[in-house]
Design a protein around this motif. Structure first.
Motif, PDB file in Angstrom:
ATOM      1  N   LEU A  87       0.826  -1.212   0.000  1.00  0.00           N
ATOM      2  CA  LEU A  87       0.000   0.000   0.000  1.00  0.00           C
ATOM      3  C   LEU A  87       0.860   1.262   0.000  1.00  0.00           C
ATOM      4  O   LEU A  87       0.522   2.263  -0.648  1.00  0.00           O
ATOM      5  CB  LEU A  87      -0.915   0.024   1.237  1.00  0.00           C
ATOM      6  N   ASP A  88       1.978   1.204   0.713  1.00  0.00           N
ATOM      7  CA  ASP A  88       2.844   2.373   0.859  1.00  0.00           C
ATOM      8  C   ASP A  88       3.819   2.521  -0.308  1.00  0.00           C
ATOM      9  O   ASP A  88       4.592   3.476  -0.351  1.00  0.00           O
ATOM     10  CB  ASP A  88       3.618   2.266   2.182  1.00  0.00           C
ATOM     11  N   GLY A  89       3.802   1.548  -1.235  1.00  0.00           N
ATOM     12  CA  GLY A  89       4.672   1.637  -2.397  1.00  0.00           C
ATOM     13  C   GLY A  89       6.113   1.223  -2.158  1.00  0.00           C
ATOM     14  O   GLY A  89       6.983   1.443  -3.010  1.00  0.00           O
ATOM     15  N   VAL A  90       6.389   0.606  -1.006  1.00  0.00           N
ATOM     16  CA  VAL A  90       7.755   0.169  -0.702  1.00  0.00           C
ATOM     17  C   VAL A  90       8.119  -1.045  -1.544  1.00  0.00           C
ATOM     18  O   VAL A  90       9.239  -1.185  -2.034  1.00  0.00           O
ATOM     19  CB  VAL A  90       7.909  -0.153   0.802  1.00  0.00           C
ATOM     20  N   ILE A  91       7.160  -1.952  -1.724  1.00  0.00           N
ATOM     21  CA  ILE A  91       7.363  -3.139  -2.559  1.00  0.00           C
ATOM     22  C   ILE A  91       6.198  -3.251  -3.539  1.00  0.00           C
ATOM     23  O   ILE A  91       5.125  -2.691  -3.310  1.00  0.00           O
ATOM     24  CB  ILE A  91       7.466  -4.434  -1.703  1.00  0.00           C
ATOM     25  N   GLU A  92       6.412  -3.982  -4.627  1.00  0.00           N
ATOM     26  CA  GLU A  92       5.359  -4.138  -5.641  1.00  0.00           C
ATOM     27  C   GLU A  92       4.546  -5.399  -5.422  1.00  0.00           C
ATOM     28  O   GLU A  92       3.347  -5.422  -5.679  1.00  0.00           O
ATOM     29  CB  GLU A  92       5.987  -4.158  -7.041  1.00  0.00           C
ATOM     30  N   GLU A  93       5.201  -6.473  -4.954  1.00  0.00           N
ATOM     31  CA  GLU A  93       4.505  -7.746  -4.743  1.00  0.00           C
ATOM     32  C   GLU A  93       4.647  -8.176  -3.289  1.00  0.00           C
ATOM     33  O   GLU A  93       5.685  -7.957  -2.669  1.00  0.00           O
ATOM     34  CB  GLU A  93       5.069  -8.834  -5.672  1.00  0.00           C
ATOM     35  N   ASN A  94       3.598  -8.790  -2.784  1.00  0.00           N
ATOM     36  CA  ASN A  94       3.569  -9.235  -1.390  1.00  0.00           C
ATOM     37  C   ASN A  94       4.145 -10.648  -1.303  1.00  0.00           C
ATOM     38  O   ASN A  94       3.497 -11.609  -1.728  1.00  0.00           O
ATOM     39  CB  ASN A  94       2.131  -9.199  -0.868  1.00  0.00           C
ATOM     40  N   PRO A  95       5.352 -10.825  -0.727  1.00  0.00           N
ATOM     41  CA  PRO A  95       5.963 -12.159  -0.669  1.00  0.00           C
ATOM     42  C   PRO A  95       5.279 -13.086   0.339  1.00  0.00           C
ATOM     43  O   PRO A  95       5.522 -14.291   0.338  1.00  0.00           O
ATOM     44  CB  PRO A  95       7.406 -11.861  -0.229  1.00  0.00           C
ATOM     45  N   SER A  96       4.419 -12.530   1.202  1.00  0.00           N
ATOM     46  CA  SER A  96       3.793 -13.352   2.250  1.00  0.00           C
ATOM     47  C   SER A  96       2.446 -13.913   1.828  1.00  0.00           C
ATOM     48  O   SER A  96       1.806 -14.639   2.594  1.00  0.00           O
ATOM     49  CB  SER A  96       3.613 -12.514   3.524  1.00  0.00           C
ATOM     50  N   GLN A  97       2.009 -13.591   0.606  1.00  0.00           N
ATOM     51  CA  GLN A  97       0.653 -13.932   0.182  1.00  0.00           C
ATOM     52  C   GLN A  97       0.367 -15.430   0.253  1.00  0.00           C
ATOM     53  O   GLN A  97      -0.733 -15.847   0.600  1.00  0.00           O
ATOM     54  CB  GLN A  97       0.406 -13.438  -1.242  1.00  0.00           C
ATOM     55  N   LEU A  98       1.354 -16.245  -0.069  1.00  0.00           N
ATOM     56  CA  LEU A  98       1.149 -17.693  -0.121  1.00  0.00           C
ATOM     57  C   LEU A  98       1.573 -18.401   1.168  1.00  0.00           C
ATOM     58  O   LEU A  98       1.583 -19.632   1.221  1.00  0.00           O
ATOM     59  CB  LEU A  98       1.904 -18.295  -1.309  1.00  0.00           C
ATOM     60  N   LEU A  99       1.917 -17.637   2.203  1.00  0.00           N
ATOM     61  CA  LEU A  99       2.273 -18.265   3.472  1.00  0.00           C
ATOM     62  C   LEU A  99       1.064 -18.971   4.060  1.00  0.00           C
ATOM     63  O   LEU A  99      -0.037 -18.424   4.090  1.00  0.00           O
ATOM     64  CB  LEU A  99       2.765 -17.214   4.478  1.00  0.00           C
ATOM     65  N   GLU A 100       1.270 -20.192   4.537  1.00  0.00           N
ATOM     66  CA  GLU A 100       0.174 -20.949   5.128  1.00  0.00           C
ATOM     67  C   GLU A 100       0.361 -21.047   6.628  1.00  0.00           C
ATOM     68  O   GLU A 100       1.441 -21.379   7.116  1.00  0.00           O
ATOM     69  CB  GLU A 100       0.109 -22.359   4.524  1.00  0.00           C
ATOM     70  N   ALA A 101      -0.697 -20.736   7.348  1.00  0.00           N
ATOM     71  CA  ALA A 101      -0.652 -20.827   8.804  1.00  0.00           C
ATOM     72  C   ALA A 101      -0.800 -22.287   9.231  1.00  0.00           C
ATOM     73  O   ALA A 101      -1.471 -23.072   8.557  1.00  0.00           O
ATOM     74  CB  ALA A 101      -1.775 -19.988   9.419  1.00  0.00           C
ATOM     75  N   PRO A 102      -0.166 -22.685  10.342  1.00  0.00           N
ATOM     76  CA  PRO A 102      -0.325 -24.057  10.832  1.00  0.00           C
ATOM     77  C   PRO A 102      -1.760 -24.300  11.278  1.00  0.00           C
ATOM     78  O   PRO A 102      -2.450 -23.381  11.722  1.00  0.00           O
ATOM     79  CB  PRO A 102       0.638 -24.118  12.032  1.00  0.00           C
ATOM     80  N   LYS A 103      -2.215 -25.530  11.141  1.00  0.00           N
ATOM     81  CA  LYS A 103      -3.565 -25.870  11.568  1.00  0.00           C
ATOM     82  C   LYS A 103      -3.610 -25.931  13.089  1.00  0.00           C
ATOM     83  O   LYS A 103      -2.751 -26.529  13.725  1.00  0.00           O
ATOM     84  CB  LYS A 103      -4.002 -27.210  10.970  1.00  0.00           C
TER      85      LYS A 103
END
Length: 298
Positions: A87-103
Motif C-alpha cells: 500500500l505504501d509503495g515500498v514493494i510491488e509484490e507481497n511475498p507473504s501472500q502464499l504463506l500458510e498458517a499451521p492448523k
C-alpha cells in the motif's frame, strides 16, 4: 525495536489508521521484531525478501518450539505488514501472500458453572473493604462479560445505573454500552460505601475499582484474588478473570440468547470470534446426553 523507517511507519499506521490498542500494537511489533532480527542476520532487505525466506523464518520458529497458535499469530502480523508495504509503495509484490498458517485445533475456553461461580463468591469475606470490592469486581466481570482491562479502566462517568447500563472502553478504544444486572449494581454500591471514604491518588479520582494504595487496581491483583478465592472454593480449573467472561457468554447461549446480541455485549468485531461459544454449547449438550441417556449407562 531498533529504529527502522518502514517498521516505524507501519506502527503509526496501526495506531492512526487501523485504530488498534497499544497492547495489540505491542504484540504486532514484538512478532515483527523476530522477522527483522532474522533478516538482519542474513543481510536481507524488505525489497529483497522472498517467500522462501519467510518459510525459512517460520521453520526457525518451529525449531525453537514456538507453539502453533503463536506461529499463526506471527504469520497474520507478517501478512499485515507486507500488505502495508505494498500500500505504501515500498514493494510491488507481497511475498507473504502464499504463506500458510499451521492448523490449530479448536481449544475451548474454561467455563464455570453457576454453582462454581456462587462458590467462589461465597468464599469472599464481605465484612472487609477489600472483600466487598472483590465481590463487586467478580460480580461485574460475570454479569457484564468484561475483559479484565475493561474492568480496571471502568470510571464513575461510565456508570448509568438508573438506565441499567455501563459504558465500556474495549479493544481499539471502541466504546459500547453493556447492560448491568441489579445484583452487580447492588454489589458495586456496597463497595462504594468504602470507596467514597478512601484517599485516592491524583488522576485516579474517577476510577471505580482502586487498590489499597488509592490507584487503579491492576490486572495482576485481580488475577491473584480470583485464584485465591477459586482455591478456597475447591475449584481446580485454570482460573482467571477471562473465565467469567467465557461463562457469561456460555450461560447466555445455553438459555437461548441470540448470538448476535452476545457478540455486541462482548464487543467482538467478528461473529466468528463469538461462535466459539456455540462449540462450548454443543460440547455441554453432548456431555449432558452422555451422562443422562439410558443407552450410555453401564
Amino acid at each position: 525495536m531498533q529504529r527502522n523507517l518502514p517498521v516505524e511507519k507501519y506502527k503509526r499506521y496501526l495506531l492512526l489508521e487501523r485504530g488498534l490498542s497499544s497492547n495489540t500494537i505491542d504484540a504486532y511489533m514484538a512478532d515483527l521484531q523476530k522477522l527483522v532480527d532474522f533478516m538482519e542476520a542474513r543481510n536481507l532487505s524488505f525489497t529483497g525478501i522472498r517467500l522462501q525466506h519467510l518459510e525459512e523464518f517460520l521453520a526457525e520458529l518451529h525449531d525453537n518450539d514456538i507453539k502453533a497458535r503463536s506461529v499463526a499469530r506471527t504469520i497474520s502480523g507478517i501478512k499485515s505488514f507486507f500488505h502495508y508495504l505494498v500500500l505504501d509503495g515500498v514493494i510491488e509484490e507481497n511475498p507473504s501472500q502464499l504463506l500458510e498458517a499451521p492448523k490449530i485445533g479448536l481449544k475451548l475456553p474454561v467455563v464455570l458453572s453457576i454453582e462454581e461461580i456462587d462458590s467462589i463468591l461465597d468464599s469472599i469475606d464481605v465484612s472487609t473493604a477489600e472483600g466487598t470490592r472483590n465481590y463487586a469486581i467478580i460480580e461485574t466481570l460475570y454479569s457484564c462479560g468484561l475483559r479484565v482491562s475493561e474492568l480496571t479502566n471502568l470510571r464513575f462517568s461510565d456508570l448509568f445505573f438508573d438506565e441499567g447500563f455501563i459504558r465500556v472502553l474495549g479493544k481499539g478504544d471502541k466504546q459500547r454500552l453493556v447492560p448491568i444486572s441489579e445484583t452487580a449494581i447492588q454489589k458495586i454500591n456496597n463497595y462504594l460505601f468504602y470507596r467514597q471514604r478512601q484517599i485516592v491518588k491524583k488522576g485516579s479520582e474517577d476510577i471505580v475499582f482502586t487498590s489499597s494504595r488509592g490507584s487503579a487496581i491492576s490486572r495482576i491483583t485481580v488475577f491473584y484474588y480470583i485464584r485465591q478465592y477459586a482455591g478456597a472454593a475447591g475449584i481446580n480449573k485454570e482460573i482467571g478473570p477471562h473465565v467469567f467472561r467465557h461463562s457469561f457468554a456460555t450461560h447466555l447461549l445455553e438459555r437461548g440468547a441470540n448470538i448476535r446480541v452476545i457478540q455486541e455485549m462482548l464487543g467482538h468485531e467478528k461473529i466468528t470470534t463469538t461462535e466459539i461459544y456455540t462449540h462450548i454449547d454443543r460440547s455441554f449438550l453432548r456431555q449432558e446426553i452422555i451422562e443422562h441417556h439410558p443407552r450410555n449407562k453401564k
